[in-house]
Design a protein around this motif. Structure first.
Motif, short mmCIF file in Angstrom:
data_model
loop_
_atom_site.label_atom_id
_atom_site.label_comp_id
_atom_site.label_asym_id
_atom_site.label_seq_id
_atom_site.Cartn_x
_atom_site.Cartn_y
_atom_site.Cartn_z
N ILE A 94 0.90 -1.26 -0.01
CA ILE A 94 -0.10 -0.05 0.27
C ILE A 94 0.85 1.15 -0.18
O ILE A 94 0.57 2.20 -0.68
CB ILE A 94 -0.82 0.05 1.19
N VAL A 95 1.95 1.33 0.68
CA VAL A 95 2.57 2.71 0.91
C VAL A 95 4.00 2.45 0.02
O VAL A 95 4.68 3.54 0.01
CB VAL A 95 3.23 2.66 2.36
N TYR A 96 4.16 1.50 -0.93
CA TYR A 96 5.08 1.54 -1.76
C TYR A 96 5.60 2.68 -2.58
O TYR A 96 6.59 2.92 -2.95
CB TYR A 96 5.22 0.20 -2.42
N GLU A 107 0.43 9.82 7.70
CA GLU A 107 -0.07 8.69 8.47
C GLU A 107 -1.41 8.36 8.64
O GLU A 107 -1.90 7.26 8.32
CB GLU A 107 1.06 8.45 9.45
N LYS A 108 -1.88 9.38 9.21
CA LYS A 108 -3.20 9.58 9.30
C LYS A 108 -4.08 9.19 8.13
O LYS A 108 -5.12 8.45 8.21
CB LYS A 108 -3.75 10.97 10.05
N GLU A 109 -3.86 9.87 7.09
CA GLU A 109 -4.58 9.60 5.75
C GLU A 109 -4.20 8.09 5.25
O GLU A 109 -5.40 7.51 4.72
CB GLU A 109 -4.03 10.68 4.80
N ILE A 110 -3.31 7.62 5.47
CA ILE A 110 -3.07 6.22 4.84
C ILE A 110 -4.05 5.25 5.94
O ILE A 110 -4.58 4.35 5.52
CB ILE A 110 -1.31 5.89 5.01
N LYS A 111 -3.93 5.54 7.22
CA LYS A 111 -4.85 4.70 8.23
C LYS A 111 -6.11 4.81 7.67
O LYS A 111 -7.05 3.99 7.65
CB LYS A 111 -4.72 5.23 9.48
N ARG A 142 -3.39 1.09 -2.50
CA ARG A 142 -2.15 1.72 -2.94
C ARG A 142 -2.11 2.68 -3.96
O ARG A 142 -1.43 3.79 -3.89
CB ARG A 142 -1.36 0.72 -3.57
N THR A 143 -3.08 2.99 -4.72
CA THR A 143 -3.62 3.87 -5.56
C THR A 143 -4.04 5.03 -4.92
O THR A 143 -3.46 6.15 -5.25
CB THR A 143 -4.52 3.51 -6.69
#
Length: 250
Positions: A94-96, A107-111, A142-143
């Motif tokens: 996902i974060v690649y 990090e909050k948005e990724i979560k 990931r997108t």
């Protein structure tokens, strides 16, 4: 808004796309629908910037992107095979694409993206341990973390069936609505296009046969090809539309 103006593409002397003109509003889901070899995948590649059109313009929010590179356009795609890395886990996949792009996403948005797609229980799993639907959701996450201006999907449901397919359909609809994200997808399946899209572009032999809402496609087919392709492939009669798509398409 995305505008395609007089897009054309040829390979050698063969016409792949000719005089493609359309406008797509922010947050709309648009399906590119047509038989194999009709030019829909080529059109998706041209929008992405992976393939260059021989003629015409691609305009996004009043900016001509025709000669802008794929990287600089800020669009992103989920490929048919997901293109995930099997040697790393779901979270690392996902974060690649953003690990070297500081400040693009927090990090909050990724979560939030992970929770939105209900992937929290699967983050430490390797790709081979995931189901088809879970892989699709990882590819979508990931997108999304790259914050694309337009989301492109290449046959997003072709490897799925049953309940999983319906679940991913709802996810795609939710993504477009939640993030006001214009979404363009390629499909060869009329039922997918009719039940998922705000509008459908039907392409045949490189030309637009019809561009309209599912209601318009079903009730006002522009020509014999559209009528036959939609109704014959679904193997239904007009009076049975209600049972598949609800009262508004009857």
């Amino acid at each position: 808004m995305l505008k395609l103006q007089n897009i054309g593409k040829h390979y050698d002397k063969k016409v792949i796309l000719e005089n493609i003109n359309l406008e797509i509003d922010t947050g709309e889901i648009v399906s590119l629908l047509g038989p194999s070899g009709s030019g829909k995948t080529t059109l998706l590649s041209i929008i992405l910037g992976l393939t260059k059109a021989d003629q015409g313009k691609i305009i996004f929010n009043d900016v001509d992107l025709s000669n802008v590179s794929m990287k600089e356009r800020g669009f992103n795609i989920v490929f048919q095979d997901y293109a995930l890395f099997p040697h790393i886990n779901a979270y690392e996949n996902i974060v690649y694409g953003v690990k070297n792009k500081k400040g693009l996403v927090s990090e909050k948005e990724i979560k939030e993206y992970i929770e939105f797609l209900e992937l929290t229980p699967h983050l430490t799993k390797k790709i081979g341990e995931l189901s088809g639907g879970q892989k699709q959701r990882v590819a979508l996450a990931r997108t999304l973390v790259t914050k694309p201006k337009i989301l492109l999907l290449d046959e997003p449901l072709s490897a799925l069936d049953g309940v999983i397919k319906e679940s991913i359909k709802e996810r795609i609809k939710s993504i477009a609505k939640e993030f006001k994200l214009t979404t363009i997808l390629v499909t060869h399946d009329p039922e997918e296009a009719l039940t998922l899209s705000d509008k459908i572009l039907i392409i045949n032999q490189g030309n637009i046969s019809q561009f309209g809402t599912p209601y318009e496609i079903i009730n006002q087919p522009s020509n014999g090809f559209v009528q036959e392709f939609i109704l014959k492939q679904l193997q239904i009669k007009r009076q049975n539309i209600y049972h598949l798509f609800g009262e508004k398409y009857a």
